[in-house]
Design a protein around this motif. Structure first.
Motif, PDB file in Angstrom:
ATOM      1  N   GLU A  27     -21.839 -46.726   8.015  1.00  0.00           N
ATOM      2  CA  GLU A  27     -22.914 -46.958   8.966  1.00  0.00           C
ATOM      3  C   GLU A  27     -23.012 -45.954   9.914  1.00  0.00           C
ATOM      4  OE1 GLU A  27     -23.296 -49.776  13.085  1.00  0.00           O
ATOM      5  OE2 GLU A  27     -22.651 -51.000  10.960  1.00  0.00           O
ATOM      6  N   LEU A  28     -21.796 -45.263  10.342  1.00  0.00           N
ATOM      7  CA  LEU A  28     -21.752 -44.009  11.358  1.00  0.00           C
ATOM      8  C   LEU A  28     -22.072 -42.792  10.458  1.00  0.00           C
ATOM      9  CD1 LEU A  28     -18.870 -45.128  13.615  1.00  0.00           C
ATOM     10  CD2 LEU A  28     -21.367 -45.228  14.002  1.00  0.00           C
ATOM     11  N   GLY A  29     -22.096 -42.789   9.150  1.00  0.00           N
ATOM     12  CA  GLY A  29     -22.072 -41.676   8.276  1.00  0.00           C
ATOM     13  C   GLY A  29     -20.914 -40.645   8.442  1.00  0.00           C
ATOM     14  N   ILE A  30     -19.915 -41.455   8.233  1.00  0.00           N
ATOM     15  CA  ILE A  30     -18.484 -40.731   8.250  1.00  0.00           C
ATOM     16  C   ILE A  30     -18.126 -40.985   6.622  1.00  0.00           C
ATOM     17  CG2 ILE A  30     -16.201 -40.397   9.186  1.00  0.00           C
ATOM     18  CD1 ILE A  30     -17.390 -41.744  11.654  1.00  0.00           C
ATOM     19  N   SER A  31     -17.332 -39.793   6.243  1.00  0.00           N
ATOM     20  CA  SER A  31     -16.827 -40.091   4.911  1.00  0.00           C
ATOM     21  C   SER A  31     -15.325 -39.663   4.723  1.00  0.00           C
ATOM     22  CB  SER A  31     -17.510 -39.258   3.727  1.00  0.00           C
ATOM     23  OG  SER A  31     -16.913 -39.252   2.805  1.00  0.00           O
ATOM     24  N   PHE A  32     -14.567 -40.272   4.024  1.00  0.00           N
ATOM     25  CA  PHE A  32     -12.944 -40.197   4.264  1.00  0.00           C
ATOM     26  C   PHE A  32     -12.730 -39.893   2.791  1.00  0.00           C
ATOM     27  CE2 PHE A  32     -13.173 -43.207   7.814  1.00  0.00           C
ATOM     28  CZ  PHE A  32     -12.932 -42.391   8.906  1.00  0.00           C
ATOM     29  N   PRO A  33     -12.951 -38.810   2.018  1.00  0.00           N
ATOM     30  CA  PRO A  33     -12.705 -38.624   0.904  1.00  0.00           C
ATOM     31  C   PRO A  33     -11.253 -38.771   0.226  1.00  0.00           C
ATOM     32  CG  PRO A  33     -13.267 -36.472   1.790  1.00  0.00           C
ATOM     33  CD  PRO A  33     -13.507 -37.608   2.776  1.00  0.00           C
ATOM     34  N   ASN A  34     -10.186 -38.628   1.011  1.00  0.00           N
ATOM     35  CA  ASN A  34      -8.822 -38.545   0.671  1.00  0.00           C
ATOM     36  C   ASN A  34      -8.184 -40.092   0.619  1.00  0.00           C
ATOM     37  OD1 ASN A  34      -8.830 -35.887  -0.151  1.00  0.00           O
ATOM     38  ND2 ASN A  34      -8.413 -35.210   2.056  1.00  0.00           N
ATOM     39  N   TRP A  35      -8.815 -40.967   1.288  1.00  0.00           N
ATOM     40  CA  TRP A  35      -8.412 -42.117   1.345  1.00  0.00           C
ATOM     41  C   TRP A  35      -9.092 -43.173   0.395  1.00  0.00           C
ATOM     42  CZ3 TRP A  35     -11.067 -46.340   5.000  1.00  0.00           C
ATOM     43  CH2 TRP A  35     -10.366 -47.512   4.907  1.00  0.00           C
ATOM     44  N   LEU A  36      -8.133 -43.831  -0.377  1.00  0.00           N
ATOM     45  CA  LEU A  36      -8.435 -44.677  -1.245  1.00  0.00           C
ATOM     46  C   LEU A  36      -9.017 -46.092  -0.996  1.00  0.00           C
ATOM     47  CD1 LEU A  36      -6.626 -43.203  -4.306  1.00  0.00           C
ATOM     48  CD2 LEU A  36      -8.857 -42.566  -3.835  1.00  0.00           C
TER      49      LEU A  36
END
Length: 142
Positions: free
Chosen positions: A133-142
């Motif tokens: 919703e905030l436009g944040i991505s955590f690519p290393n978190w599964l």
């Protein structure tokens, strides 16, 4: 050009067929058929795998008309459009690669500048939803 093909066996509700590919036998399950007051729906098998398509289309059942093509859909263009849309969405997101677990993601969302209350970040699903919703991505978190 990749394609998605629906094969049908008319007059059948369910059927398993074996197709020879070299020395191996390839099993294909045709399912989803039904008989009701509206009529009969043939058993079908949907695949985008070229090996399966070749095996079915070179079989004796296909040549005899026992197995027919119900529908064909080109999927290469749709995949390209979907990739372009996801790339555009990812380019607008803030990417935080240092996050590798739930606790780190929660602490970032609770801290500056987001200040999300703990009550909204109770589980992994809620944390992911709030990050999206905030436009944040955590690519290393599964």
């Amino acid at each position: 050009m990749k394609r998605k093909v629906t094969y049908e066996i008319r007059g059948q509700i369910e059927r398993s067929c074996y197709f020879r590919v070299g020395k191996a036998l390839l099993r294909v399950d045709f399912t989803g058929g039904s008989i009701n007051s509206a009529g009969m729906t043939p058993a079908n098998y949907v695949t985008d795998n070229p090996l399966y398509q070749k095996a079915i289309e070179e079989s004796e059942q296909f040549r005899n008309g026992e197995i027919v093509i119900g529908a064909t859909e080109k999927i290469e263009e749709k995949v390209a459009e979907a990739n372009a849309a996801s790339a555009e969405a990812n380019s607008k997101k803030e990417v935080i690669v240092s996050v590798t677990n739930v606790q780190q993601a929660r602490s970032i969302l609770m801290g500056e500048p987001y200040k999300i209350p703990l009550s909204e970040l109770q589980n992994k699903v809620a944390i992911r939803a709030k990050a999206d919703e905030l436009g944040i991505s955590f690519p290393n978190w599964l």
